[in-house]
Design an enzyme around this catalytic site. Sequence first.
Site, PDB file in Angstrom:
ATOM      1  N   VAL A   1       0.841  -1.201   0.000  1.00  0.00           N
ATOM      2  CA  VAL A   1       0.000   0.000   0.000  1.00  0.00           C
ATOM      3  C   VAL A   1       0.878   1.254   0.000  1.00  0.00           C
ATOM      4  O   VAL A   1       0.691   2.174  -0.811  1.00  0.00           O
ATOM      5  CB  VAL A   1      -0.958   0.016   1.216  1.00  0.00           C
ATOM      6  CG1 VAL A   1      -1.814   1.288   1.200  1.00  0.00           C
ATOM      7  CG2 VAL A   1      -1.844  -1.224   1.230  1.00  0.00           C
TER       8      VAL A   1
ATOM      9  N   ARG B   1      11.715   0.045   7.437  1.00  0.00           N
ATOM     10  CA  ARG B   1      12.519  -0.702   8.408  1.00  0.00           C
ATOM     11  C   ARG B   1      13.987  -0.734   7.969  1.00  0.00           C
ATOM     12  O   ARG B   1      14.892  -0.608   8.755  1.00  0.00           O
ATOM     13  CB  ARG B   1      11.973  -2.122   8.545  1.00  0.00           C
ATOM     14  CG  ARG B   1      12.001  -2.584   9.990  1.00  0.00           C
ATOM     15  CD  ARG B   1      11.329  -3.905  10.186  1.00  0.00           C
ATOM     16  NE  ARG B   1       9.967  -3.904   9.674  1.00  0.00           N
ATOM     17  CZ  ARG B   1       9.246  -5.000   9.494  1.00  0.00           C
ATOM     18  NH1 ARG B   1       9.748  -6.181   9.759  1.00  0.00           N
ATOM     19  NH2 ARG B   1       8.012  -4.938   9.045  1.00  0.00           N
TER      20      ARG B   1
ATOM     21  N   LYS C   1      -6.946  -1.066  10.451  1.00  0.00           N
ATOM     22  CA  LYS C   1      -8.221  -1.395  11.141  1.00  0.00           C
ATOM     23  C   LYS C   1      -7.990  -1.962  12.535  1.00  0.00           C
ATOM     24  O   LYS C   1      -8.765  -1.693  13.446  1.00  0.00           O
ATOM     25  CB  LYS C   1      -9.051  -2.373  10.308  1.00  0.00           C
ATOM     26  CG  LYS C   1      -8.465  -3.777  10.194  1.00  0.00           C
ATOM     27  CD  LYS C   1      -8.155  -4.142   8.786  1.00  0.00           C
ATOM     28  CE  LYS C   1      -7.018  -5.120   8.749  1.00  0.00           C
ATOM     29  NZ  LYS C   1      -6.457  -5.307   7.442  1.00  0.00           N
TER      30      LYS C   1
ATOM     31  N   VAL D   1     -11.498  -0.026   6.150  1.00  0.00           N
ATOM     32  CA  VAL D   1     -12.621  -0.939   5.947  1.00  0.00           C
ATOM     33  C   VAL D   1     -12.901  -1.075   4.461  1.00  0.00           C
ATOM     34  O   VAL D   1     -13.167  -0.087   3.779  1.00  0.00           O
ATOM     35  CB  VAL D   1     -13.905  -0.432   6.651  1.00  0.00           C
ATOM     36  CG1 VAL D   1     -15.065  -1.397   6.412  1.00  0.00           C
ATOM     37  CG2 VAL D   1     -13.667  -0.248   8.139  1.00  0.00           C
TER      38      VAL D   1
ATOM     39  N   GLY E   1     -11.093  -1.713   1.770  1.00  0.00           N
ATOM     40  CA  GLY E   1     -10.148  -1.227   0.750  1.00  0.00           C
ATOM     41  C   GLY E   1     -10.636  -0.018  -0.030  1.00  0.00           C
ATOM     42  O   GLY E   1     -10.878   1.050   0.531  1.00  0.00           O
TER      43      GLY E   1
ATOM     44  N   ILE F   1     -13.392   0.581  -1.428  1.00  0.00           N
ATOM     45  CA  ILE F   1     -14.830   0.884  -1.436  1.00  0.00           C
ATOM     46  C   ILE F   1     -15.127   2.042  -0.488  1.00  0.00           C
ATOM     47  O   ILE F   1     -14.832   1.967   0.705  1.00  0.00           O
ATOM     48  CB  ILE F   1     -15.659  -0.348  -1.003  1.00  0.00           C
ATOM     49  CG1 ILE F   1     -15.268  -1.568  -1.833  1.00  0.00           C
ATOM     50  CG2 ILE F   1     -17.141  -0.062  -1.111  1.00  0.00           C
ATOM     51  CD1 ILE F   1     -15.877  -2.865  -1.343  1.00  0.00           C
TER      52      ILE F   1
ATOM     53  N   LYS G   1     -13.192  -4.552  11.475  1.00  0.00           N
ATOM     54  CA  LYS G   1     -13.928  -3.685  10.547  1.00  0.00           C
ATOM     55  C   LYS G   1     -15.353  -3.460  11.054  1.00  0.00           C
ATOM     56  O   LYS G   1     -15.894  -2.353  10.938  1.00  0.00           O
ATOM     57  CB  LYS G   1     -13.916  -4.303   9.154  1.00  0.00           C
ATOM     58  CG  LYS G   1     -12.502  -4.332   8.554  1.00  0.00           C
ATOM     59  CD  LYS G   1     -12.392  -5.250   7.348  1.00  0.00           C
ATOM     60  CE  LYS G   1     -10.977  -5.253   6.777  1.00  0.00           C
ATOM     61  NZ  LYS G   1     -10.758  -6.294   5.773  1.00  0.00           N
TER      62      LYS G   1
ATOM     63  N   GLY H   1      -5.564  -5.216  -1.328  1.00  0.00           N
ATOM     64  CA  GLY H   1      -4.582  -5.058  -2.402  1.00  0.00           C
ATOM     65  C   GLY H   1      -3.965  -3.665  -2.369  1.00  0.00           C
ATOM     66  O   GLY H   1      -4.574  -2.712  -1.874  1.00  0.00           O
TER      67      GLY H   1
HETATM   68  N1  HSE Z   1      -6.941  -9.651   4.749  1.00  0.00           N
HETATM   69  C1  HSE Z   1      -8.024  -8.808   4.344  1.00  0.00           C
HETATM   70  C2  HSE Z   1      -8.917  -9.552   3.394  1.00  0.00           C
HETATM   71  C3  HSE Z   1      -7.591  -7.557   3.652  1.00  0.00           C
HETATM   72  O1  HSE Z   1      -8.705 -10.728   3.105  1.00  0.00           O
HETATM   73  O2  HSE Z   1      -9.887  -8.966   2.956  1.00  0.00           O
HETATM   74  C4  HSE Z   1      -7.108  -6.516   4.588  1.00  0.00           C
HETATM   75  O3  HSE Z   1      -8.076  -6.156   5.519  1.00  0.00           O
END
Ligand code: HSE
Length: 441
Positions: free
Chosen positions: A24, A55, A113, A140, A142, A144, A213, A315
Amino acid sequence: MTTESGTSQAPRPVGVAVLGHGTVGAEVVRIIRDDATDLEARIGAPLELRGVAVRTVSEDRGIPVELLTTDAESLIARDDVDIVVEVIGGIDLPRKLVRAALDAGKSVVTANKALLAEYTGELAEAAEAKHVDLYFEAAVAGAIPVIRPLTQSLAGDRVNRVIGIVNGTTNYILSAMDETGADYAEALAEAGRLGYAEADPTADVEGFDAASKAAILASIAFHTRVTAGDVYREGISKISAADLTSARALNCNVKLLAICERITTDDGKDKVSARVYPALVPREHPLASVSGAFNAVVVEAEASGRLMFYGQGAGGAPTASAVMGDLVMAARNRVQGGRGPRESKYADLEIAPMSEIVTRYYVNLQVADRAGVLSAVAAEFAKRGVSISAVRQEGAGNGARLVVLTHRATDEALSSTVAALDELESVTAVTSVLRLEGSAE
Ligand code: HSE
């Protein structure tokens, strides 16, 4: 900008620090650098990347090495940093850094989250004290848009329910089980091969990610502080291929749902329920056809009626889209003065325990195939006032199974019925119990 003498003055740039350069963070940095001209036009001032906290500093990251630092705290503290974007993940370190940023009067955009589901209260108070923004659209679902619709577009309406598929990994697994007949372990392995499931998939498959979420959604929808610990949670790891077969026979699909609801108790008191569990969803419900790794959130509000938001919930690029939306908003606020909406917790509703929630159950029982078994099973439902809506027998003899679908009843009555069925001599095993959501009966 025009000065008192009438001459134009270039607007002061808005400085950004990005904490984290994973999938991201890298995409956020790319957009800030590649789309600088458009972003400046939309914000009304240049958006300038001051640095990226990582890091390890490496030349392989595709950005000038002088922008990289391992010293996040010093980067946050720079006078020319106005907004801090936190995309590190985890809880303890981001909590410390976000807190430091807010305390120093910087606005914060975060996709975290897990952090928000525990510490929104603390962070919102820090933002309030310094009159800065704390934005978290990316936390929450991605890409959307769901946080901004709830906090702004629907600010004049009364939200009654938010129900969503907010975890792509589990939706991929359940969709694969439905479409291919695979069992849970096979579908999970395939999700891992395709990069949807992490090496340790616990947070996704046991519903922790969705519960975080749900806490965030319930908090903003109902103006009440809800934390992850307030969310009732069950995961999908016990869902079997047989459950999917039974669901199909009932014209349903199985989905991991995050449900945030305002419920009114018999004495007229409003409470908030936030819960995550796999449930049967009738195929005609809009969430039943959300397949693969996609997310969708349905909001039901008094005046708007039902709204549905659908798209990519995870993603690098989709999540970065939501982060960038927040970043542009926070930057505009810096340029124009003012702030976005602050935390709203005035309603302060009580959290309803799961026992008070009214749902429908699907119960799958392995039973002896002889006269009187059905009536013994039905009697346990009747004793607790639970009305049966349909019964199906699958198989015969030693392989006989009864699938019982109930009408709506309290979760307490339903769960005590299931406990009693487990004790019946004619019931070999309660193979599975799922709730049925999204149907009126
Ligand atoms: N691991 C989450 C998912 C994505 O599978 O939707 C990040 O919140």
